[in-house]
Design an enzyme around this catalytic site. Structure first.
Site, PDB file in Angstrom:
ATOM      1  N   LYS A 192       0.790  -1.163   0.038  1.00  0.00           N
ATOM      2  CA  LYS A 192      -0.373   0.127  -0.264  1.00  0.00           C
ATOM      3  C   LYS A 192       0.600   1.193  -0.034  1.00  0.00           C
ATOM      4  CE  LYS A 192      -2.913   3.108   2.832  1.00  0.00           C
ATOM      5  NZ  LYS A 192      -3.503   2.539   3.906  1.00  0.00           N
ATOM      6  N   GLY A 228      -7.079   8.920   9.721  1.00  0.00           N
ATOM      7  CA  GLY A 228      -8.043   9.761  10.945  1.00  0.00           C
ATOM      8  C   GLY A 228      -8.896  10.544  11.332  1.00  0.00           C
ATOM      9  N   ALA A 283      -9.169   5.294   4.367  1.00  0.00           N
ATOM     10  CA  ALA A 283      -8.891   6.581   5.132  1.00  0.00           C
ATOM     11  C   ALA A 283      -9.929   7.338   5.391  1.00  0.00           C
ATOM     12  CB  ALA A 283      -7.858   7.045   5.323  1.00  0.00           C
ATOM     13  N   GLY A 284     -10.534   7.832   6.631  1.00  0.00           N
ATOM     14  CA  GLY A 284     -11.274   8.904   6.446  1.00  0.00           C
ATOM     15  C   GLY A 284     -12.868   7.632   7.180  1.00  0.00           C
ATOM     16  N   ASN A 341      -9.170   1.799  10.275  1.00  0.00           N
ATOM     17  CA  ASN A 341      -7.872   1.623  11.237  1.00  0.00           C
ATOM     18  C   ASN A 341      -8.586   2.122  12.692  1.00  0.00           C
ATOM     19  OD1 ASN A 341      -6.410   1.183  13.518  1.00  0.00           O
ATOM     20  ND2 ASN A 341      -4.378   1.072  11.643  1.00  0.00           N
ATOM     21  N   THR A 342      -8.216   3.465  12.419  1.00  0.00           N
ATOM     22  CA  THR A 342      -8.819   4.304  13.258  1.00  0.00           C
ATOM     23  C   THR A 342     -10.306   4.363  14.048  1.00  0.00           C
ATOM     24  OG1 THR A 342      -7.492   5.740  13.204  1.00  0.00           O
ATOM     25  CG2 THR A 342      -8.420   6.526  14.992  1.00  0.00           C
TER      26      THR A 342
END
Lengths: 263, 321
Positions: free
Chosen positions: A103, A164, A191-192, A213-214
């Site tokens: 990635k 994040g 993401a996001g 992830n977050t």
């Protein structure tokens, strides 16, 4: 299920492996969600004393745990701010994680973590030429997407919102246009994302998978949140495949009218 | 029942276990690769926060419960414990992080800007609100290690960790991985600053999406900044990136820290089990006390008590496997 570079993965949900309260929680998030791909960062999570450290045996316990999850591992170049840095990290990752998947993240702005399109393209060309299977973390820009495909990328990872932030899909129009422009390219919203509904929305737009992830790792109950995302991903995809109705301006009654007495 | 026990490891766990056994009338012979406390032990690099409620943000409830025993135990062991609570703040831009922290913890009260200025004058005008955990405490780890060490007999470990006879408590931390394969290292990096112009009377945590930080005052204008948490067993020196993040976050806490002297940069790997919870594990004559993760000084007292209960009276508790 989505196919990346000829490999079919088990789920449309892909999870990062950072920031969990413990490896045991991370493991239960993967088990409960059935996520098919795990991203790992070389910089932060794998540099260890290997087999020959102060403590004799052991190697890197965290890496052992990731391998035991039985999912595809997608190393990333998180935190790289130049093409050169990303290329070096990718090469190290290939050796450590024994995969040519990468990635590719080249950060262009320290505060927003926005991708650097120029560095990204440069690194993508280089790595694709070097035999890597590149998953570029990019914006929803269609021109850049085209150049990345020309460079040898066969998967695209457009952002939902900055890394994040948990803000969801920031530019619906842009993402829809990108999807329509390259209908056959596997695309992962990366993401996001903050809520399961964001993942459902990405699926409804026709994206092939989501990576986050977050939102899971920092939830009060990461395993439950991971399952929530997995179900939302499934729900969104079912909706897409079921050919949804178009929105209408005129209200139309949906209750069947049966044998009303005429007075 | 009393008796004679061999303790392997003179980090915070070994010293606490030996102290507890001695207090209950047993004889504890402590062995360590070095005869003085120092940088070979990860305890040396600890912050010394006794903050069970704050740790509850990410740790399991058992950590909060056991951690509440710490301040009294250390005080009874003759170690100076400062009981002024701790503070949690966040830059205004990330105000919601503080709400999340409050939701996931107990034992706190809200301070507005005025109350914060009164409670901790050094932070006046820097933050519009803060969380105060009044029942938390802190100590100076190296002082605590020396205090326990001074009252015990610590001898150099025999070469090759030679076979011990008789009942043994293995408190070697990450070095016990030869016997505990599910143990892993979690790297932490820290800095020691000296800044006499900056007066903090209690630990402060700065929540930040990228670079969370805590600052613990160790007296004499000395502060410990910590700590990174990286999934790695690497014990080498702190990296530039980690140091930059720690120092940058400290500067965000208060620009007055810009003039601080950087006295030390340290790094080590903490021993942890996969769920980051501590365990007492018995195998034959050996009792392993390990996996205290980032909670060495917080949990060593409770683990020492549970270990003593087990080896002296055969009493089991939730941390015994």
């Amino acid at each position: 299920m989505p196919v990346f570079y000829g490999t079919e993965v088990a789920s449309r949900l892909m999870l990062g492996t950072a920031q969990y309260p413990s490896p045991a929680v991370l493991e239960s998030a993967f088990r409960r969600s059935g996520a098919g791909v795990a991203t790992v960062s070389l910089r932060r999570e794998s540099a260890g004393d290997g087999g020959g450290g102060d403590n004799g045996d052991g190697g890197n316990a965290f890496w052992t745990l990731i391998r035991s999850l039985g999912v595809h591992v997608l190393p990333n170049t998180a935190g790289c701010h130049s093409a050169r840095e990303a290329i070096t990290t990718a090469r190290m990752a290939r050796e450590v994680f024994e995969t040519d998947w990468i990635k590719l993240e080249v950060i262009g702005h320290a505060d927003t973590l926005q991708p650097d399109p120029f560095g990204l393209l440069e690194a993508a060309k280089h790595l694709a030429g070097d035999g890597f299977r590149v998953f570029p973390y990019t914006t929803e820009d269609g021109v850049l997407a085209g150049r990345l495909l020309d460079a040898g990328c066969e998967v695209l990872m457009p952002w939902g919102a900055p890394i994040g932030t948990g803000r969801g899909l920031n530019n619906l129009y842009g993402l829809r246009t990108l999807r329509a422009q390259f209908p056959d390219v596997p695309m992962v919203i990366d993401a996001g994302l903050g809520l399961p509904s964001h993942a459902a929305q990405a699926m409804e737009l026709g994206f092939d998978a989501v990576l986050l992830n977050t939102a899971v790792a920092r939830a009060g109950d990461p395993a439950a949140m991971a399952e929530g995302f997995a179900r939302a991903t499934e729900a969104g995809r079912l909706g897409l495949d079921a050919d949804p109705m178009p929105p209408r301006d005129m209200a139309a009654p949906s209750t069947p009218v049966l044998g009303l007495p005429v007075l | 029942m009393t008796g004679r026990f061999t303790i392997l490891g003179a980090g915070v766990v070994g010293l606490a276990v030996a102290t507890e056994l001695a207090a209950r009338g047993a004889t504890a012979d402590v062995f360590d690769p070095k005869t003085e406390p120092g940088g070979h032990q990860c305890s040396w690099w600890a912050g010394g926060m006794l903050a069970p409620f704050c740790e509850g943000e990410t740790a399991e409830p058992v950590v909060v419960r056991l951690g509440r025993e710490a301040a009294d135990w250390w005080q009874a062991a003759g170690v100076p414990v400062i009981r002024r609570g701790s503070l949690v703040v966040t830059p205004d831009r990330d105000a919601r992080e503080l709400d999340r922290f409050a939701r996931r913890t107990t034992g706190h009260r809200w301070l507005d800007a005025e109350a914060l200025a009164e409670t901790e004058p050094a932070l006046a005008g820097r933050f519009s609100r803060a969380l105060h955990f009044p029942d938390e405490a802190h100590l100076t780890p190296r002082e605590a290690l020396r205090a326990l060490h001074g009252r015990l007999s610590v001898r150099r470990a025999p070469p090759n960790g030679g076979r011990m006879t008789g009942p043994t408590l293995d408190c070697r931390g990450l070095a016990a991985r030869d016997a505990l394969p599910d143990l892993r290292g979690v790297r932490g990096e820290m800095a020691v600053l000296r800044c006499p112009a900056f007066t903090l009377t209690r630990p402060v945590r700065l929540l930040h999406p990228r670079c969370p930080l805590y600052v613990v005052p160790h007296g004499g204008g000395v502060f410990m900044l910590g700590a990174t948490q990286i999934e790695s067993d690497h014990r080498g020196p702190a990296t530039l990136r980690s140091v930059m993040e720690l120092l940058g976050a400290a500067y965000a806490l208060d620009p007055a820290l810009a003039e601080a002297e950087v006295q030390e940069l340290g790094a080590d790997a903490r021993p942890a089990f996969p769920d980051n919870l501590p365990r007492i594990r018995q195998r034959g004559q050996t009792t392993y006390v390990n996996g205290l993760f980032r909670h060495g000084f917080l949990l060593a007292p409770a683990l020492a008590r549970r270990a003593a209960d087990l080896v002296l009276d055969g009493r089991k508790s939730e941390v015994v496997e």
